[in-house]
Write an enzyme that holds these catalytic residues in place. Structure first.
Site, mmCIF file in Angstrom:
data_model
loop_
_atom_site.group_PDB
_atom_site.id
_atom_site.type_symbol
_atom_site.label_atom_id
_atom_site.label_comp_id
_atom_site.label_asym_id
_atom_site.label_seq_id
_atom_site.Cartn_x
_atom_site.Cartn_y
_atom_site.Cartn_z
ATOM 1 C CD GLU A 162 10.727 11.256 48.414
ATOM 2 O OE1 GLU A 162 11.878 10.881 48.653
ATOM 3 O OE2 GLU A 162 9.897 11.562 49.280
ATOM 4 C CG ASN A 206 4.079 11.991 46.417
ATOM 5 O OD1 ASN A 206 3.381 13.011 46.329
ATOM 6 N ND2 ASN A 206 4.545 11.550 47.578
ATOM 7 C CG HIS A 246 7.817 17.401 53.253
ATOM 8 N ND1 HIS A 246 7.003 17.000 54.300
ATOM 9 C CD2 HIS A 246 7.876 16.343 52.410
ATOM 10 C CE1 HIS A 246 6.619 15.744 54.096
ATOM 11 N NE2 HIS A 246 7.119 15.330 52.949
ATOM 12 C CD GLU A 277 4.912 12.867 51.312
ATOM 13 O OE1 GLU A 277 5.896 13.108 52.028
ATOM 14 O OE2 GLU A 277 4.890 11.934 50.490
ATOM 15 C CG ASP A 279 5.547 18.258 57.059
ATOM 16 O OD1 ASP A 279 6.248 18.791 56.177
ATOM 17 O OD2 ASP A 279 5.745 17.094 57.452
HETATM 18 O O1 G3I Z 1 7.668 -0.580 61.845
HETATM 19 C C1 G3I Z 1 9.055 -0.636 62.186
HETATM 20 C C2 G3I Z 1 9.214 -1.290 63.509
HETATM 21 O O2 G3I Z 1 8.809 -2.627 63.404
HETATM 22 C C3 G3I Z 1 10.673 -1.181 63.943
HETATM 23 O O3 G3I Z 1 10.813 -1.674 65.234
HETATM 24 C C4 G3I Z 1 11.150 0.266 63.918
HETATM 25 C C5 G3I Z 1 12.601 0.426 64.259
HETATM 26 O O4 G3I Z 1 13.133 1.610 63.706
HETATM 27 O O5 G3I Z 1 10.967 0.753 62.626
HETATM 28 C C6 G3I Z 1 9.618 0.754 62.223
HETATM 29 O O6 G3I Z 1 9.531 1.255 60.956
HETATM 30 C C7 G3I Z 1 9.701 2.652 60.809
HETATM 31 C C8 G3I Z 1 8.420 3.217 60.231
HETATM 32 O O7 G3I Z 1 8.589 4.584 59.903
HETATM 33 C C9 G3I Z 1 7.268 3.094 61.202
HETATM 34 O O8 G3I Z 1 7.558 3.802 62.364
HETATM 35 C C10 G3I Z 1 10.851 2.889 59.865
HETATM 36 O O9 G3I Z 1 12.061 2.494 60.510
HETATM 37 C C11 G3I Z 1 10.923 4.335 59.498
HETATM 38 O O10 G3I Z 1 11.903 4.496 58.465
HETATM 39 C C12 G3I Z 1 9.589 4.787 58.941
HETATM 40 O O11 G3I Z 1 9.711 6.149 58.618
HETATM 41 C C13 G3I Z 1 8.781 6.649 57.667
HETATM 42 C C14 G3I Z 1 9.539 7.004 56.386
HETATM 43 O O12 G3I Z 1 8.666 7.649 55.469
HETATM 44 C C15 G3I Z 1 10.087 5.759 55.691
HETATM 45 O O13 G3I Z 1 9.041 4.895 55.348
HETATM 46 C C16 G3I Z 1 8.143 7.875 58.268
HETATM 47 O O14 G3I Z 1 7.328 7.490 59.359
HETATM 48 C C17 G3I Z 1 7.280 8.564 57.202
HETATM 49 O O15 G3I Z 1 6.774 9.781 57.721
HETATM 50 C C18 G3I Z 1 8.133 8.855 55.981
HETATM 51 O O16 G3I Z 1 7.306 9.444 55.016
HETATM 52 C C19 G3I Z 1 7.967 9.962 53.845
HETATM 53 C C20 G3I Z 1 7.047 9.736 52.655
HETATM 54 O O17 G3I Z 1 6.698 8.375 52.559
HETATM 55 C C21 G3I Z 1 7.708 10.222 51.362
HETATM 56 N N1 G3I Z 1 8.099 11.620 51.479
HETATM 57 C C22 G3I Z 1 8.936 11.938 52.645
HETATM 58 C C23 G3I Z 1 8.250 11.469 53.935
HETATM 59 C C24 G3I Z 1 9.082 11.835 55.145
HETATM 60 O O18 G3I Z 1 10.296 11.163 55.142
#
Ligand code: G3I
Length: 367
Positions: A162, A206, A246, A277, A279
């Protein structure tokens, strides 16, 4: 008439029982489709995969079974991001990423590395170090640790995630921490750095926001093509692009005359394309469930019919398999009591019309 009208029974009529879903499973009534998304995709030499988390795969047998039936590729939804791997400068946390990599190896799945540089998943300590020192060694050490560790397994790396800015930012690139530290060259440098640690992996950028006919996405497409052209003309080791897809029911309709030339120009640069990705974000939650599901399926079918007409498109990955675990169940949606239904399976792993749309599109695509 809707291009789906003739397939309406395929999209809405088949409420599959668990027995009918069992692998290898009977074929869907009235169709000759193979009983797996991966198999359907393989018909045209493509792959189907999904994003996943190892904690969820371990916890849910139904998810695991569904995943292994339908997917040939896996993308770590979170485990290979920098903040997940390196919570502090001298502390690595490879357990989850290793777990997903082992899962992939054990089951013969290909692994897409996601994602080496992405501003939102850059740990706070690294952001400070980059902002203060502008020291490429911070990036270099990260790549050496991560790309090196999965060198034998990752087929394709999302090296930069991004980077495009929809606004009038400098060179249409986001003024993220990497841009601020190293200028626009950070992308070419990152590709070269990744190549040093993974000589055989394919390297990709990506990106999202290219699918609809509106001024913002028009600018995003143009900016992305300019970036790709610039990188290729300078000899950067870029092999492929990931188009996130998306999709959004509030932005339609999808238009072949918009998407096809964009894909063609990417392919003309010698780049392979993956849909990374996929959806669908819903916008009207008041409609009857069957109508909502039909609209989601129709969007997916329309999109895939356009993109799978291009030989450069090698595969399709959805961002998860079940609505229950989708990132689209965001706070805003949940606060309204709504539940987005933009993935192929519902919360109990019953296939929805989107599943049948995916399967029919993948199986029907020209080789
Ligand atoms: O693992 C921690 C956990 O230890 C903690 O207690 C908790 C509290 O919020 O957070 C957990 O981490 C989260 C993680 O997902 C696992 O659940 C992060 O806060 C959260 O920000 C993270 O979100 C992911 C996001 O990317 C950021 O990495 C989403 O699941 C994931 O679907 C999303 O994916 C992105 C792609 O990488 C790039 N394109 C967009 C897409 C959607 O946003």
């Amino acid at each position: 008439m809707s291009r789906l009208a003739g397939r309406r029974e395929v999209l809405t009529g088949l409420a599959l029982t668990p027995a009918a879903l069992a692998w290898p499973g009977p074929r869907a009534k009235g169709t000759d489709l193979p009983a797996s998304l991966a198999r359907a995709a393989a018909r045209s030499g493509r792959y189907f995969g999904a994003a996943a988390r190892i904690d969820q795969l371990r916890a849910e047998e139904a998810l695991r079974r569904t995943f292994l039936r339908d997917c040939a590729w896996v993308t770590p939804e979170v485990h290979m991001k920098w903040d997940a791997l390196a919570p502090s400068p001298h502390q690595f946390a490879f357990e989850a990423a290793d777990g997903l990599a082992s899962f992939a190896k054990d089951h013969g799945l290909k692994l897409r590395g996601h994602a080496l540089l992405w501003d939102p998943s850059t740990p706070v300590w690294a952001k400070s170090a980059l902002a203060e020192g502008r020291d490429w060694a911070v990036v270099s050490r990260h790549f050496a640790a991560v790309v090196g560790r999965y060198r034998e397994q990752v087929d394709t790396w999302d090296v930069v995630n991004e980077p495009i800015d929809a606004g009038a930012g400098p060179r249409s690139l986001k003024p993220n921490v990497f841009f601020q530290a190293f200028g626009p060259d950070y992308i070419a440098r990152a590709l070269q750095e990744a190549r040093r640690h993974a000589p055989r992996a394919r390297l990709a950028i990506n990106e999202y926001g290219f699918d609809y006919d509106n001024p913002v996405e028009r600018r995003r497409r143009a900016a992305f093509l300019r970036l790709l052209h610039d990188l290729k003309s300078r000899g950067a080791p870029l092999d492929a692009v990931g188009l996130q897809a998306h999709l959004d029911l509030g932005k339609g309709p999808l238009k072949a005359e918009i998407i096809s030339p964009f894909l063609q120009r990417i392919a003309d640069l010698g780049l392979k394309i993956a849909i990374t990705e996929l959806d669908v974000r819903e916008r009207d939650f008041r409609l009857p469930l069957a109508e909502r599901d039909r609209r989601v399926a129709e969007e997916v079918r329309a999109y895939l019919d356009i993109v799978l007409a291009h030989p450069a498109v090698e595969g399709v990955t959805t961002w998860g398999l079940t609505d229950r675990l989708s990132w689209l169940q965001d706070q805003e949606t949940a606060a309204r009591g709504d539940h987005n239904r933009g993935l192929p399976y519902d919360g109990q792993f019953r296939p929805k019309p989107m599943y049948w749309a995916l399967r029919a599109a993948l199986a029907g695509a020209v080789a």
